[in-house]
Design a protein around this motif. Structure first.
Motif, PDB file in Angstrom:
ATOM      1  N   ALA A 102       0.823  -1.219   0.000  1.00 41.11           N
ATOM      2  CA  ALA A 102       0.000   0.000   0.000  1.00 41.11           C
ATOM      3  C   ALA A 102       0.854   1.266   0.000  1.00 41.11           C
ATOM      4  N   THR A 103       0.261   2.359  -0.446  1.00 44.81           N
ATOM      5  CA  THR A 103       0.884   3.681  -0.323  1.00 44.81           C
ATOM      6  C   THR A 103       0.727   4.136   1.126  1.00 44.81           C
ATOM      7  N   LEU A 104       1.847   4.452   1.779  1.00 42.86           N
ATOM      8  CA  LEU A 104       1.804   4.819   3.196  1.00 42.86           C
ATOM      9  C   LEU A 104       2.005   6.318   3.376  1.00 42.86           C
ATOM     10  N   VAL A 105       1.100   6.933   4.148  1.00 40.89           N
ATOM     11  CA  VAL A 105       1.245   8.329   4.556  1.00 40.89           C
ATOM     12  C   VAL A 105       1.507   8.292   6.058  1.00 40.89           C
ATOM     13  N   ALA A 106       2.715   8.725   6.475  1.00 41.12           N
ATOM     14  CA  ALA A 106       3.076   8.657   7.898  1.00 41.12           C
ATOM     15  C   ALA A 106       3.073  10.060   8.479  1.00 41.12           C
ATOM     16  N   ILE A 107       2.287  10.265   9.537  1.00 42.02           N
ATOM     17  CA  ILE A 107       2.146  11.598  10.128  1.00 42.02           C
ATOM     18  C   ILE A 107       2.679  11.574  11.557  1.00 42.02           C
ATOM     19  N   THR A 108       3.669  12.435  11.829  1.00 49.82           N
ATOM     20  CA  THR A 108       4.202  12.526  13.178  1.00 49.82           C
ATOM     21  C   THR A 108       4.360  13.999  13.548  1.00 49.82           C
ATOM     22  N   GLY A 109       4.744  14.254  14.818  1.00 55.46           N
ATOM     23  CA  GLY A 109       4.864  15.624  15.311  1.00 55.46           C
ATOM     24  C   GLY A 109       4.487  15.641  16.779  1.00 55.46           C
ATOM     25  N   SER A 110       4.848  16.720  17.480  1.00 47.99           N
ATOM     26  CA  SER A 110       4.530  16.783  18.908  1.00 47.99           C
ATOM     27  C   SER A 110       3.043  17.030  19.132  1.00 47.99           C
ATOM     28  N   ASN A 111       2.449  17.873  18.275  1.00 50.29           N
ATOM     29  CA  ASN A 111       1.025  18.203  18.390  1.00 50.29           C
ATOM     30  C   ASN A 111       0.385  18.205  17.018  1.00 50.29           C
ATOM     31  N   GLY A 112      -0.925  17.956  17.018  1.00 46.16           N
ATOM     32  CA  GLY A 112      -1.663  18.047  15.760  1.00 46.16           C
ATOM     33  C   GLY A 112      -1.658  16.773  14.945  1.00 46.16           C
ATOM     34  N   THR A 175       4.301  17.606  11.675  1.00 42.28           N
ATOM     35  CA  THR A 175       3.445  18.770  11.977  1.00 42.28           C
ATOM     36  C   THR A 175       4.189  19.858  12.740  1.00 42.28           C
ATOM     37  N   ASN A 176       5.063  19.504  13.667  1.00 42.05           N
ATOM     38  CA  ASN A 176       5.835  20.470  14.459  1.00 42.05           C
ATOM     39  C   ASN A 176       6.682  19.680  15.445  1.00 42.05           C
ATOM     40  N   ILE A 177       7.623  20.361  16.097  1.00 42.49           N
ATOM     41  CA  ILE A 177       8.407  19.700  17.157  1.00 42.49           C
ATOM     42  C   ILE A 177       8.537  20.665  18.333  1.00 42.49           C
ATOM     43  N   TYR A 211       6.147  19.418   5.755  1.00 44.48           N
ATOM     44  CA  TYR A 211       6.519  19.833   7.116  1.00 44.48           C
ATOM     45  C   TYR A 211       6.180  21.298   7.346  1.00 44.48           C
ATOM     46  N   ASP A 212       6.169  21.692   8.611  1.00 48.31           N
ATOM     47  CA  ASP A 212       5.869  23.067   8.996  1.00 48.31           C
ATOM     48  C   ASP A 212       7.074  23.956   8.704  1.00 48.31           C
ATOM     49  N   GLY A 213       6.942  24.793   7.685  1.00 48.26           N
ATOM     50  CA  GLY A 213       8.034  25.665   7.263  1.00 48.26           C
ATOM     51  C   GLY A 213       8.220  26.872   8.168  1.00 48.26           C
ATOM     52  N   ASP A 214       7.387  26.982   9.219  1.00 42.70           N
ATOM     53  CA  ASP A 214       7.551  28.079  10.195  1.00 42.70           C
ATOM     54  C   ASP A 214       8.214  27.580  11.477  1.00 42.70           C
ATOM     55  N   ASP A 215       8.450  26.278  11.555  1.00 43.17           N
ATOM     56  CA  ASP A 215       8.937  25.691  12.812  1.00 43.17           C
ATOM     57  C   ASP A 215      10.464  25.759  12.866  1.00 43.17           C
ATOM     58  N   GLU A 216      10.983  26.601  13.768  1.00 41.22           N
ATOM     59  CA  GLU A 216      12.437  26.837  13.850  1.00 41.22           C
ATOM     60  C   GLU A 216      13.214  25.544  14.112  1.00 41.22           C
ATOM     61  N   VAL A 217      12.666  24.684  14.958  1.00 43.07           N
ATOM     62  CA  VAL A 217      13.372  23.438  15.308  1.00 43.07           C
ATOM     63  C   VAL A 217      13.555  22.570  14.063  1.00 43.07           C
ATOM     64  N   ILE A 218      12.495  22.469  13.269  1.00 40.05           N
ATOM     65  CA  ILE A 218      12.554  21.668  12.035  1.00 40.05           C
ATOM     66  C   ILE A 218      13.556  22.286  11.054  1.00 40.05           C
ATOM     67  N   SER A 229      14.059  13.151   0.158  1.00 37.80           N
ATOM     68  CA  SER A 229      12.730  13.257  -0.454  1.00 37.80           C
ATOM     69  C   SER A 229      12.401  14.670  -0.924  1.00 37.80           C
ATOM     70  N   LYS A 230      11.366  14.787  -1.765  1.00 41.41           N
ATOM     71  CA  LYS A 230      10.926  16.104  -2.260  1.00 41.41           C
ATOM     72  C   LYS A 230      10.282  16.868  -1.114  1.00 41.41           C
ATOM     73  N   LYS A 231      10.731  18.100  -0.903  1.00 48.36           N
ATOM     74  CA  LYS A 231      10.268  18.878   0.251  1.00 48.36           C
ATOM     75  C   LYS A 231       9.078  19.764  -0.098  1.00 48.36           C
ATOM     76  N   LEU A 232       8.014  19.649   0.705  1.00 47.35           N
ATOM     77  CA  LEU A 232       6.815  20.465   0.510  1.00 47.35           C
ATOM     78  C   LEU A 232       6.428  21.111   1.847  1.00 47.35           C
ATOM     79  N   PRO A 233       7.028  22.267   2.179  1.00 51.71           N
ATOM     80  CA  PRO A 233       6.684  22.922   3.441  1.00 51.71           C
ATOM     81  C   PRO A 233       5.310  23.593   3.378  1.00 51.71           C
ATOM     82  N   PHE A 234       4.735  23.881   4.546  1.00 55.55           N
ATOM     83  CA  PHE A 234       3.525  24.729   4.606  1.00 55.55           C
ATOM     84  C   PHE A 234       3.813  25.864   5.582  1.00 55.55           C
ATOM     85  N   SER A 235       3.208  27.041   5.327  1.00 50.09           N
ATOM     86  CA  SER A 235       3.529  28.208   6.141  1.00 50.09           C
ATOM     87  C   SER A 235       2.355  29.169   6.253  1.00 50.09           C
TER      88      SER A 235
END
Length: 444
Positions: A102-112, A175-177, A211-218, A229-235
């Motif tokens: 299967a095509t896997l979408v893996a979602i991780t992060g501290s919140n959200g 999502t964020n760290i 990934y969250d393109g506003d997250d300084e830690v990331i 991988s190909k990077k697709l940030p959101f901001s």
């Protein structure tokens, strides 16, 4: 015959046991606590050997592979012995992913991550055959055995990522760290950050990283670590050429390989800035997997949200009661307080994971009229917030906390349960805490 030993007889453990047996492994399940009756029945019906309230070393150290529940830390003596014996230790997602194309979408992060995973699944299920698993819902291993979906959205914790080897999602979302669970990472934030980034470690240039393109830690981590991988940030704050951003008219603009879609946010079902980010992440996944624009828009507008996450319970005497029991760290509570638009009676407390409450001070000063501390040890809360509000009260009973809140709140106020702590001191888990809150509110 290969021997698979499973530590932990919960949802992921029992699911893995069933899949392992079906794939020809000799399976043994061992749980130091009590295995719930419903899981015992499944193991008995499937003739899988198990034990609970003990770990028999001789039956564990002869394994070829061990799947351990994410709740068991690496520091445990038995886990150290297993590793010293040279036995491979994996998480459920690692074991199960070997048996699906299967095509896997893996979602991780501290919140959200729960909201983003549930929302992503909601967007995809309109047009694709998709399962929702990982930290949420039915076990991933069991779904592969029973349903074998073409796609999976997996909500994944850092603990599950700690025990991967080859696990490789087609699409990874971070999502964020923010500092969380530091007790499991030797109180070193960088260890926790590295753990989250394992979600992309096996990806190639054919895969995607959202990934969250506003997250300084990331952003800091990405400066010194190469990601293939190909990077697709959101901001929310900058214009993004490949990825997603918010324009001046509050539209989400998503661009992937010159293919652009525009999503208005004025009718989003979920409120709050952090939910605009969750919507961006989910919509980017949907856009990558060719879900129609109209479907994405409608799904964003009719999504109901997640239980125990800023869940509006009832309005009594013009006071809104809100259940945010899933806020088990300070950052989650930050989002909750940020989204309050009325004077708030705040119920907080539980097991402190090395919390730093300073970032909440501006919101507490501005929005919180009274604080109710609901935990076994509230000293740190009293010390942090005692001088900021006129009323700060301690209790160890949810029913009492809600009754006190009822007395303190006036028409137009909010009563918010957003604990910023783990729940294990007075409750079974955050769901139990949230349900007790809802029941107490309904009994007012």
């Amino acid at each position: 015959m290969k021997r698979l030993v499973i530590l932990g007889g919960g949802e992921s453990g029992v699911g893995t046991a069933l899949l392992g047996k079906a794939k020809g492994y000799e399976v043994f399940v061992s749980d130091k606590g009590k295995i719930k009756e419903k899981y015992k029945d499944v193991l008995l019906n499937n003739e899988i050997e198990f034990e609970d309230e003990q770990h028999t070393e001789s039956k564990i150290l002869n394994a070829n592979i061990v799947m351990k529940s994410p709740g068991i830390p690496d520091k445990v003596a038995l886990v150290k012995q297993i590793r010293e014996a040279g036995i491979t230790v994996v998480s459920e997602i690692e074991f199960a992913s070997k048996f699906t194309e299967a095509t896997l979408v893996a979602i991780t992060g501290s919140n959200g991550k729960t909201t983003t995973a549930t929302l992503t699944h909601h967007l995809l299920k309109q047009e694709l055959d998709v399962g929702l698993a990982g930290n949420i819902g039915d076990s991933f291993a069991k779904q592969i055995l029973d349903k074998n979906h073409d796609n999976y959205v997996l909500e994944i914790s850092s603990f599950q990522l700690d025990d991967i080897i080859d696990f490789k999602p087609k699409i990874a979302v971070l999502t964020n760290i923010t500092p969380d669970h530091l007790d499991r990472y030797d109180y070193k934030f960088e260890n926790y950050v590295a753990s989250k980034f394992r979600v992309v470690e096996n990806q190639t240039e054919d895969d995607y990283f959202i990934y969250d393109g506003d997250d300084e830690v990331i952003l800091e981590y990405m400066k010194s670590h190469q990601i293939k991988s190909k990077k697709l940030p959101f901001s929310l704050t900058k214009v993004i050429e490949q990825g997603a951003y918010l324009d001046n008219n509050n539209n989400i603009i998503i661009t992937i390989d010159n293919n652009k879609i525009i999503m208005p946010t004025n009718n989003l079902a979920l409120e709050g800035k952090h939910n605009v980010k969750n919507a961006m992440a989910a919509s980017t996944v949907a856009h990558l997997l060719k879900i129609r624009k109209q479907t994405i828009r409608e799904s964003l507008e009719n999504f109901q949200g997640v239980e125990h996450r800023l869940e509006h319970v009832l309005k009594i005497n013009k006071v809104q009661y809100i259940n945010d029991s899933k806020a088990t760290n300070v950052n989650a509570t930050y989002f909750a307080l940020e989204s309050m638009d009325a004077p708030t009676v705040w119920i907080v407390g539980g097991v402190d994971k090395g919390n730093e409450y300073r970032e909440l001070f501006p919101f507490v000063n501005e929005k919180v009229k009274a604080i109710i501390c609901l935990g076994v040890d509230n000293a740190k809360l009293m010390e942090s917030f005692g001088n900021m509000v006129d009323v700060i009260i301690e209790t160890q009973y949810m029913s009492e906390a809600v009754k006190i809140a009822y007395k303190l709140a006036s028409a137009g106020d909010n009563v918010l349960l957003s604990p910023a702590c783990a729940s294990f001191d007075l409750f079974e888990n955050y769901e139990d805490r949230g349900r007790q809150f809802k029941n107490a509110v309904r009994n007012l």
